[in-house]
Scaffold this motif. Sequence first.
Motif, PDB file in Angstrom:
ATOM      1  N   LEU A 127       0.846  -1.203   0.000  1.00  0.00           N
ATOM      2  CA  LEU A 127       0.000   0.000   0.000  1.00  0.00           C
ATOM      3  C   LEU A 127       0.884   1.257   0.000  1.00  0.00           C
ATOM      4  N   VAL A 128       1.961   1.224   0.773  1.00  0.00           N
ATOM      5  CA  VAL A 128       2.897   2.356   0.791  1.00  0.00           C
ATOM      6  C   VAL A 128       3.485   2.580  -0.606  1.00  0.00           C
ATOM      7  N   MET A 129       3.822   1.480  -1.281  1.00  0.00           N
ATOM      8  CA  MET A 129       4.380   1.595  -2.639  1.00  0.00           C
ATOM      9  C   MET A 129       3.352   2.177  -3.611  1.00  0.00           C
ATOM     10  N   VAL A 130       2.098   1.724  -3.502  1.00  0.00           N
ATOM     11  CA  VAL A 130       1.041   2.218  -4.396  1.00  0.00           C
ATOM     12  C   VAL A 130       0.852   3.724  -4.186  1.00  0.00           C
ATOM     13  N   ILE A 131       0.804   4.148  -2.924  1.00  0.00           N
ATOM     14  CA  ILE A 131       0.636   5.579  -2.638  1.00  0.00           C
ATOM     15  C   ILE A 131       1.829   6.365  -3.187  1.00  0.00           C
ATOM     16  N   THR A 132       3.027   5.769  -3.070  1.00  0.00           N
ATOM     17  CA  THR A 132       4.239   6.437  -3.564  1.00  0.00           C
ATOM     18  C   THR A 132       4.175   6.648  -5.074  1.00  0.00           C
ATOM     19  N   PHE A 133       3.901   5.561  -5.839  1.00  0.00           N
ATOM     20  CA  PHE A 133       3.943   5.768  -7.301  1.00  0.00           C
ATOM     21  C   PHE A 133       2.709   6.498  -7.820  1.00  0.00           C
ATOM     22  N   LEU A 134       1.590   6.370  -7.118  1.00  0.00           N
ATOM     23  CA  LEU A 134       0.439   7.196  -7.498  1.00  0.00           C
ATOM     24  C   LEU A 134       0.784   8.675  -7.300  1.00  0.00           C
ATOM     25  N   GLY A 135       1.448   8.965  -6.182  1.00  0.00           N
ATOM     26  CA  GLY A 135       1.812  10.346  -5.863  1.00  0.00           C
ATOM     27  C   GLY A 135       2.750  10.940  -6.900  1.00  0.00           C
ATOM     28  N   THR A 136       3.854  10.251  -7.188  1.00  0.00           N
ATOM     29  CA  THR A 136       4.805  10.825  -8.157  1.00  0.00           C
ATOM     30  C   THR A 136       4.227  10.785  -9.571  1.00  0.00           C
ATOM     31  N   GLY A 137       3.355   9.816  -9.843  1.00  0.00           N
ATOM     32  CA  GLY A 137       2.703   9.773 -11.158  1.00  0.00           C
ATOM     33  C   GLY A 137       1.784  10.971 -11.354  1.00  0.00           C
TER      34      GLY A 137
END
Lengths: 148, 153
Positions: free
Chosen positions: B131-141
Amino acid sequence: MTMAQTKSPLGTVATLASGLLFGFGLAWSTMIRPESVLAFLTFDDLGLLFVLGCAVGVNLLAYQLVPRLWSRPLLGTAFQPRPFELDRSALLGGVLFGVGWGLCGVCPGPALAGLGAGNLDLLIALAGIFAGALLHGLWAGRQAQAAA
Amino acid sequence: MSVTLFPNGIAHYAVGGTLMGLGVALLYVTTGRPGGVSTFFSSSWSWLMRGPFFRQASFLDSRNWRLVYTLGLMLGGGLYLLAGMSVEASHIPAWKLAVGGVLIGFGARLGGGCTSGHGICGMASLSAPSLVMVITFLGTGIVTASLLKWLGV
């Protein structure tokens, strides 16, 4: 264990069918068009939320329920965990992945399904992904060597 | 409000997402394998590269099924086309696809997964790290795509 699984012809058919359903769904949802993904990332069309929500919803059932009901998968020996350790380098990976995703609207699954649906431009993205994975492997190999 | 958030409706998103989910779920209930896509791009190099990283057991053991799964993904896109469904043309500049592709390949492998591995399998496993990874790449995306749109690039 995994070797036995790869050699089962039925397992191969199931794996192919799984990819096919996944790819067909990606096409149906229009996620194979980078423009659809970019429209989500710029808040012009939040449809990707439904795509991800439905895909995760189905798999919540599969991942949470099925291993409690069955001792092993239909054609395999065990339900395999997804090995992952969150650390600073993984986070950096997530940051870079997101930047690339936001730059071109492509990610690995849709790149493959989109190529199958005839978007030959995606060959450029796929070549880039292969090159990026190669660079990562060369870099990771060097890191491991330096640490040894 | 909902009209502007979903200018193309939601039906095809919900149907497509459900089909995608059924594909990933089918792989799990038949073979027990989590259906992340991006490892394929590392494990396939094991056919060419000789370094110890590329020869790790997890790649050698999974490269065959990952190749089959990848072929399935491409066939799924092809079947959609053969079924007579239309696919709108895409117009992303080649440099964006090339640079973006390298970042996606490097980032997904360094990050241990992509939108399918962390986004679908990881979240379905209720994995907090995913979930942390998903939030990270959603954020930078979101930041990257919005910035480029604002700049008109």
